[in-house]
Design an enzyme around this catalytic site. Structure first.
Site, PDB file in Angstrom:
ATOM      1  N   GLY A 139       0.797  -1.216   0.000  1.00 20.10           N
ATOM      2  CA  GLY A 139       0.000   0.000   0.000  1.00 20.10           C
ATOM      3  C   GLY A 139       0.829   1.265   0.000  1.00 20.10           C
ATOM      4  CG  ASN A 151      -5.850   3.493   9.996  1.00 19.08           C
ATOM      5  OD1 ASN A 151      -6.229   4.607   9.632  1.00 19.08           O
ATOM      6  ND2 ASN A 151      -4.813   3.326  10.794  1.00 19.08           N
ATOM      7  CD  GLN A 158      -7.666  -1.090   7.452  1.00 14.91           C
ATOM      8  OE1 GLN A 158      -8.434  -2.027   7.698  1.00 14.91           O
ATOM      9  NE2 GLN A 158      -6.424  -1.078   7.897  1.00 14.91           N
ATOM     10  CG  HIS A 218      -0.603  -6.771   4.814  1.00 17.36           C
ATOM     11  ND1 HIS A 218      -0.738  -6.457   6.141  1.00 17.36           N
ATOM     12  CD2 HIS A 218      -0.275  -5.620   4.192  1.00 17.36           C
ATOM     13  CE1 HIS A 218      -0.491  -5.172   6.325  1.00 17.36           C
ATOM     14  NE2 HIS A 218      -0.210  -4.638   5.154  1.00 17.36           N
ATOM     15  CB  THR A 221      12.296  -9.632 -10.847  1.00 16.47           C
ATOM     16  OG1 THR A 221      13.484  -9.378 -11.601  1.00 16.47           O
ATOM     17  CG2 THR A 221      11.828 -11.046 -11.117  1.00 16.47           C
ATOM     18  CB  CYS A 247       1.451   1.442  22.789  1.00  9.18           C
ATOM     19  SG  CYS A 247      -0.233   1.968  23.108  1.00  9.18           S
TER      20      CYS A 247
END
Length: 408
Positions: A93, A176, A204, A226, A262, A352
């Site tokens: 992305g 997100n 998303q 993913h 490639t 965090c």
């Protein structure tokens, strides 16, 4: 002020919590990444072991592999409802977003307006914000379009920006952190009417709502495999016919000269299968209906069980996969550490670390205080999440909240 357990470091606070380490893990961070679908994994293993050739070569096995890549391109195109020729594979992305911004930058050099404008909402992904800041450093005027407390875009402010001249606009289709769906009706027409370009970060979206690319009318649209049960390291930018385009990656002539390097054959084929599965989920609707029921159960139980709790974005249209929960008075990293001991994996609406919590810019943009933004969890489910797992999460968050309040 939020609970910090007497200012003890996170690691010390966790020593107060003792739970068995043999419990089965519940994964509720699908907005960060998703597990690889078994069909995707099987296809990728076959490619890695048996079809490892360079698809750009001329011999028969390479040509067969090139055909499979085009089949995967077609699968991604069908997911988005576009022509296969509009699909350009990337490494993910972030690269897709970068390609859109580079194309817009070179387009902007030909504008009579000085400086050109780049506009984005105040709830965009860090990748979009970073590329926009880079344009600003190179002389563009950066315009931040505010959102309302619901997370909905301030359309009036966008219109005012477009009145000043052509603009490259980048918007996140589904947020997100909150899952809020951006209302895109009429936006592309307005932008194009002002002589501008539109990029949509749709990372998303797949598997959650329909990729209504034709209606949205974007010039560029970014995807990452993913996020919908495909592999990491592969994504795509969808380029509208006639939109200005400049390759980010230079070198060979792969992807019809639009992206050198490639080809990631296994990743591309895996993304194609993941796209097919995501389209099936949305088309059939059963899995998303089940997620919506689980979201309702999760949120109603937590709002009832935690005094002052709030679901961010609840007043706006949202996807059923995402719950942004503010637990007043308890910093998110403390709750997450407690959930770790229960075998529950989730994330925060902030960045965090063991000794520091940075409030989420997205929640701050929605008008939340720094304390509330630092006390917010993101619970994001997937199609494989079960009712039993949701019950465990409910029990775990309630237990964490009661225990940490008692310790404060």
């Amino acid at each position: 002020m939020p609970c910090r357990l007497g200012n003890e470091p996170q690691s010390q606070a966790c020593h107060l919590i003792k739970h068995p380490s043999t419990v089965k893990t519940v994964y509720l961070d699908h907005n960060a990444t998703t597990p690889l679908a078994p069909q995707v994994a099987a296809a990728m293993i076959e490619v890695l072991q048996q079809a490892w050739h360079n698809p750009s070569a001329r011999y028969p096995r390479a040509k067969q592999l090139a055909t499979r890549i085009e089949q995967a391109r077609g699968q991604v195109a069908r997911l988005a409802g576009v022509a296969a020729s509009q699909v350009v594979f990337t490494s993910g992305g972030s690269e897709a977003i970068g390609t859109a911004f580079l194309s817009a930058e070179l387009w902007g050099r030909d504008l009579a307006e000085t400086p050109p404008q780049v506009a984005l909402s105040t709830v965009e992904h860090p990748a979009v914000r970073a590329y926009a800041s880079a344009l600003e450093e190179r002389g563009w005027e950066l315009v931040s379009i505010p959102v309302k407390e619901t997370g909905a875009l301030d359309r009036k402010r966008l219109s005012q920006t477009l009145e000043r001249g052509p603009c490259f606009v980048s918007l996140q289709t589904v947020n997100n952190e909150t899952g809020v769906i951006c209302d895109l009706e009429g936006i592309a027409a307005e932008i194009h009417g002002a002589g501008g370009l539109l990029h949509l970060d749709a990372v998303q979206v797949p598997g959650k709502i329909s990729l209504d690319t034709e209606t949205w009318g974007a010039d560029y649209l970014s995807l990452a495999a993913h996020k919908f049960n495909g592999p990491k390291g592969i994504g795509a930018i969808l380029v509208k016919e006639g939109a200005p385009f400049t390759p980010l990656m230079l070198g060979g002539g792969q992807e019809n000269g639009r992206r050198a390097g490639t080809l990631n054959t296994a990743g591309i084929i895996g993304m194609g299968i993941a796209a097919e599965l995501a389209l099936k989920r949305v088309t059939e609707g059963t899995a998303n209906q089940q997620m919506a029921a689980r979201q309702q159960r999760l949120e109603s139980a937590l709002l009832e069980g935690i005094e002052g709790a709030r679901i961010n974005g609840a007043e706006a249209p949202r996807v059923s996969a995402t719950t942004s929960l503010t637990v007043p008075g308890i910093e998110a990293h403390l709750i997450l550490s407690y959930l770790d001991t229960l075998g529950i994996e989730a994330s925060a609406g902030s960045a965090c670390s063991a000794d520091r919590v940075a409030p989420s810019p997205i929640l701050l943009a929605m008008g939340r205080s720094e304390d509330d933004a630092s006390c917010t969890l993101r619970l994001s489910q997937g199609p494989g999440t079960t009712d039993e797992e949701i019950e465990r999460v409910i029990a775990g968050v309630l237990e964490a909240t009661l225990t940490l309040k008692a310790l404060s």
